[in-house]
Design an enzyme around this catalytic site. Structure first.
Site, mmCIF file in Angstrom:
data_model
loop_
_atom_site.group_PDB
_atom_site.id
_atom_site.type_symbol
_atom_site.label_atom_id
_atom_site.label_comp_id
_atom_site.label_asym_id
_atom_site.label_seq_id
_atom_site.Cartn_x
_atom_site.Cartn_y
_atom_site.Cartn_z
ATOM 1 N N GLY A 22 36.768 0.348 19.704
ATOM 2 C CA GLY A 22 35.404 0.079 19.248
ATOM 3 C C GLY A 22 34.550 -0.450 20.368
ATOM 4 O O GLY A 22 35.037 -0.751 21.458
ATOM 5 N N GLU A 32 33.271 5.741 20.883
ATOM 6 C CA GLU A 32 34.050 4.650 21.492
ATOM 7 C C GLU A 32 35.551 4.916 21.400
ATOM 8 O O GLU A 32 36.284 4.674 22.351
ATOM 9 C CB GLU A 32 33.705 3.307 20.832
ATOM 10 C CG GLU A 32 32.375 2.735 21.240
ATOM 11 C CD GLU A 32 32.351 2.161 22.646
ATOM 12 O OE1 GLU A 32 33.414 1.949 23.265
ATOM 13 O OE2 GLU A 32 31.235 1.908 23.143
ATOM 14 N N GLU A 74 46.804 0.690 28.219
ATOM 15 C CA GLU A 74 47.874 1.318 27.448
ATOM 16 C C GLU A 74 47.311 1.705 26.087
ATOM 17 O O GLU A 74 46.401 1.050 25.575
ATOM 18 C CB GLU A 74 49.034 0.345 27.210
ATOM 19 C CG GLU A 74 49.740 -0.162 28.431
ATOM 20 C CD GLU A 74 50.767 -1.205 28.050
ATOM 21 O OE1 GLU A 74 51.887 -0.800 27.642
ATOM 22 O OE2 GLU A 74 50.461 -2.405 28.128
ATOM 23 N N GLU A 103 37.780 5.299 24.775
ATOM 24 C CA GLU A 103 38.814 4.303 25.054
ATOM 25 C C GLU A 103 40.236 4.831 24.929
ATOM 26 O O GLU A 103 41.144 4.290 25.571
ATOM 27 C CB GLU A 103 38.639 3.093 24.123
ATOM 28 C CG GLU A 103 37.365 2.327 24.395
ATOM 29 C CD GLU A 103 37.128 1.175 23.441
ATOM 30 O OE1 GLU A 103 36.218 0.388 23.706
ATOM 31 O OE2 GLU A 103 37.847 1.057 22.417
#
Length: 142
Positions: A36, A52, A99, A56
């Protein structure tokens, strides 16, 4: 001096795959968390959470439910939370994610250090209502 309130609007998603596992990323600011970030000017909240999540994690999502708004009053942040499912993409790390992985709900809650994020995960996992409404022009509803 302008005393108008200034708030940050955030969109975040609890993404659950077909194995009932939650998508988490390990980032530089908060450690393990759900994807987010900030809603950009001129962007819808739902578009922001999709963008987002892709930026990400590399994962494309479809939103299932709007689960509510969590407010951090001291930081003037309003976080809009969604329950979503993955529909494509591949894991891709970024400067915001060292990760990425899917974890059982129990594993996810163990990995997350921030209580507010744990609360958001629990809330979204139990979210049964589905309410997503978008208006391009606020005046359209009157």
């Amino acid at each position: 001096m302008d005393k108008s309130p200034k708030h940050t609007v955030v969109a975040a998603a609890v993404v659950i795959n077909d194995h009932n596992e939650i998508l988490l990323l390990n980032g530089p600011k908060r450690g393990w968390e759900i994807p987010g970030g900030r809603v950009e000017e001129g962007e819808s909240i739902t578009s922001a959470v999709v963008r987002e999540t892709k930026e990400e994690t590399g994962i494309d999502i479809k939103i299932n439910n709007f689960c509510g708004v969590f407010q951090n009053v001291s930081e003037s942040v309003c976080s809009n939370l969604f329950l979503a499912r993955p529909i494509g993409g591949e894991f891709k790390t970024s400067s915001e994610s060292y990760e990425i992985g899917y974890f059982t709900i129990e594993e996810a809650l163990d990995k997350v250090n921030w209580n507010s994020i744990k609360e958001q995960i629990r809330h979204c996992v139990n979210c049964k209502e589905s309410l997503i409404i978008e208006f391009n022009n606020f005046e359209e509803i009157f």
